[in-house]
Design an enzyme around this catalytic site. Structure first.
Site, PDB file in Angstrom:
ATOM      1  N   SER A   1       1.064  -1.411  -0.326  1.00 21.53           N
ATOM      2  CA  SER A   1      -0.241   0.426   0.043  1.00 21.53           C
ATOM      3  C   SER A   1       0.850   1.183   0.365  1.00 21.53           C
ATOM      4  CB  SER A   1      -1.049   0.155   1.057  1.00 21.53           C
ATOM      5  OG  SER A   1      -1.362   1.320   1.500  1.00 21.53           O
TER       6      SER A   1
ATOM      7  N   TYR B   1      -2.329  -1.612   9.814  1.00 20.60           N
ATOM      8  CA  TYR B   1      -2.613  -1.684   8.396  1.00 20.60           C
ATOM      9  C   TYR B   1      -1.090  -1.200   7.930  1.00 20.60           C
ATOM     10  CZ  TYR B   1      -4.584  -1.428   3.566  1.00 20.60           C
ATOM     11  OH  TYR B   1      -4.986  -1.542   1.999  1.00 20.60           O
TER      12      TYR B   1
HETATM   13  P1  NAD Z   1     -11.535  -5.400  -1.074  1.00 24.77           P
HETATM   14  O1  NAD Z   1     -12.155  -5.442   0.095  1.00 24.77           O
HETATM   15  O2  NAD Z   1     -12.593  -5.087  -1.572  1.00 24.77           O
HETATM   16  O3  NAD Z   1     -11.449  -7.195  -1.673  1.00 24.77           O
HETATM   17  C1  NAD Z   1     -10.396  -7.860  -0.275  1.00 24.77           C
HETATM   18  C2  NAD Z   1     -10.747  -9.266  -1.004  1.00 24.77           C
HETATM   19  O4  NAD Z   1      -9.710  -9.732  -0.182  1.00 24.77           O
HETATM   20  C3  NAD Z   1     -12.097  -9.336  -0.584  1.00 24.77           C
HETATM   21  O5  NAD Z   1     -12.529 -10.309  -1.565  1.00 24.77           O
HETATM   22  C4  NAD Z   1     -12.106 -10.186   0.498  1.00 24.77           C
HETATM   23  O6  NAD Z   1     -13.067 -11.194   0.997  1.00 24.77           O
HETATM   24  C5  NAD Z   1     -10.769 -11.087   0.559  1.00 24.77           C
HETATM   25  N1  NAD Z   1     -10.059 -11.490   1.287  1.00 24.77           N
HETATM   26  C6  NAD Z   1     -10.228 -10.820   3.180  1.00 24.77           C
HETATM   27  N2  NAD Z   1      -9.835 -11.468   4.244  1.00 24.77           N
HETATM   28  C7  NAD Z   1      -9.231 -12.681   3.306  1.00 24.77           C
HETATM   29  C8  NAD Z   1      -9.190 -14.208   4.147  1.00 24.77           C
HETATM   30  N3  NAD Z   1      -7.971 -13.861   5.153  1.00 24.77           N
HETATM   31  N4  NAD Z   1      -8.289 -15.385   2.677  1.00 24.77           N
HETATM   32  C9  NAD Z   1      -8.815 -14.549   1.515  1.00 24.77           C
HETATM   33  N5  NAD Z   1      -9.186 -13.545   0.981  1.00 24.77           N
HETATM   34  C10 NAD Z   1      -9.193 -12.615   2.054  1.00 24.77           C
HETATM   35  O7  NAD Z   1     -10.355  -4.664  -1.271  1.00 24.77           O
HETATM   36  P2  NAD Z   1      -9.542  -4.446  -2.038  1.00 24.77           P
HETATM   37  O8  NAD Z   1      -8.989  -2.974  -2.724  1.00 24.77           O
HETATM   38  O9  NAD Z   1      -9.826  -4.905  -3.731  1.00 24.77           O
HETATM   39  O10 NAD Z   1      -7.769  -4.688  -1.627  1.00 24.77           O
HETATM   40  C11 NAD Z   1      -7.038  -5.245  -2.153  1.00 24.77           C
HETATM   41  C12 NAD Z   1      -5.529  -5.627  -2.162  1.00 24.77           C
HETATM   42  O11 NAD Z   1      -5.855  -4.164  -2.294  1.00 24.77           O
HETATM   43  C13 NAD Z   1      -5.629  -5.763  -0.307  1.00 24.77           C
HETATM   44  O12 NAD Z   1      -4.181  -6.548  -0.255  1.00 24.77           O
HETATM   45  C14 NAD Z   1      -5.801  -4.201   0.219  1.00 24.77           C
HETATM   46  O13 NAD Z   1      -4.988  -4.088   1.220  1.00 24.77           O
HETATM   47  C15 NAD Z   1      -4.597  -3.592  -0.616  1.00 24.77           C
HETATM   48  N6  NAD Z   1      -5.274  -2.351  -1.047  1.00 24.77           N
HETATM   49  C16 NAD Z   1      -6.465  -1.146  -1.311  1.00 24.77           C
HETATM   50  C17 NAD Z   1      -6.441  -0.470  -1.200  1.00 24.77           C
HETATM   51  C18 NAD Z   1      -7.872   0.730  -1.074  1.00 24.77           C
HETATM   52  O14 NAD Z   1      -7.715   1.861  -1.922  1.00 24.77           O
HETATM   53  N7  NAD Z   1      -8.293  -0.049  -2.194  1.00 24.77           N
HETATM   54  C19 NAD Z   1      -4.993   1.236  -1.719  1.00 24.77           C
HETATM   55  C20 NAD Z   1      -3.667   0.418  -0.909  1.00 24.77           C
HETATM   56  C21 NAD Z   1      -3.763  -1.135  -1.446  1.00 24.77           C
END
Ligand code: NAD
Length: 251
Positions: A137, A150
């Site tokens: 991130s 986080y």
């Molecule tokens: P999201 O919440 O839409 O998707 C995350 C997915 O991970 C979901 O489908 C959830 O069910 C799954 N998940 C959660 N816990 C789990 C577990 N224990 N085992 C298996 N699956 C699990 O969010 P996103 O934005 O698509 O996030 C994807 C990645 O990007 C994450 O690692 C998040 O930290 C990172 N990220 C997101 C952002 C943002 O602004 N959305 C920014 C930086 C990093």
């Protein structure tokens, strides 16, 4: 010709958000997929639409990982790539973050990425090499109030990415990390009355490119890091944040 023709890729957290878009783009580029999540109904639907296999995988559970990698090798005979995408976010000030919450975030984000890399290595090595893309991130590289657990887990992912890249280069396995800023997914947008336009307006004040990022844009970075287009790149964090980290503006 697709950029991932013939390659077998395991994507975690593929039921929605960035993981879902990675699945759709990778399938369009010829990959054969194993899609993993804890949201079984949504994950299965994405697998059906992309011609992949779905597996229930809680990334924090060692035994789930063994089964997911076995599904890839049993179904397709090999594993060429892993995208460690699954993650969770909890907002809390440092002073009021319960230990239990801190450990929960570390268990999913940090331990999940560790177990994923460790579990995939033998299959990637057996395939003659491959790629690992970890999802860190923006807050792995700079501060943001309210996200101690986080930020800790995402900084750890960058540390592990560098070490893994060094240890695995000799096996032909490249390891990189993505550092997204704000991306319009359920994680950053609870969806209850908050439109993408409203998020664009909010991030328009913070981000030089004046909008929130789209999960499809992160999927294109994941594709680059999984394909031969990045053949001489390993051990690196890739920021995808609309210029947020470039600096502050007085205007
Ligand atoms: P999201 O919440 O839409 O998707 C995350 C997915 O991970 C979901 O489908 C959830 O069910 C799954 N998940 C959660 N816990 C789990 C577990 N224990 N085992 C298996 N699956 C699990 O969010 P996103 O934005 O698509 O996030 C994807 C990645 O990007 C994450 O690692 C998040 O930290 C990172 N990220 C997101 C952002 C943002 O602004 N959305 C920014 C930086 C990093």
């Amino acid at each position: 010709m697709g950029k991932l023709d013939g390659r077998v890729v395991l994507i975690t957290g593929a039921a929605r958000g960035q993981g879902e878009q990675e699945a759709r783009l990778f399938a369009a580029e010829g990959a054969r997929l194993v899609l993993a999540d804890v949201l079984d109904e949504q994950g299965r639907a994405v697998a059906d639409e992309t011609g992949g296999r779905y597996v229930h995988l809680d990334v924090s559970r060692e035994e789930d990982w063994a089964a997911a990698v076995a599904l890839a090798t049993d179904t397709y005979g090999r594993l060429d790539g892993l995208v460690n995408n699954a993650g969770i976010l909890r907002f809390n000030e440092l002073a009021s973050t319960p230990l239990e919450e801190f450990l929960q975030v570390v268990q999913v984000n940090q331990v999940g990425a560790f177990l994923g890399m460790r579990s995939a290595i033998p299959a990637l090595e057996a395939a003659g090499g491959g790629t690992i893309v970890n999802t860190a991130s923006y807050v792995a590289l700079t501060g943001m109030a309210g996200v101690t657990s986080y930020a800790a887990s995402k900084a750890a992912i960058l540390g592990m990415t560098r070490v893994a890249a060094m240890e695995l280069a000799g096996k032909g396995i490249r390891v990189n990390a993505m550092c997204p800023g704000a991306i319009d997914t359920p994680m950053s947008n609870p969806g209850e009355g908050v439109t993408s336009e409203a998020l664009d307006a909010l991030y328009g004040k913070l981000v030089p490119l004046a909008r929130i990022g789209r999960p499809e844009e992160v999927a294109r970075l994941a594709l680059f890091l999984t394909s031969e287009d990045s053949s001489y790149i390993t051990g690196q964090p890739f920021v995808i944040d609309g210029g947020w980290l470039a600096g502050v503006s007085l205007f």
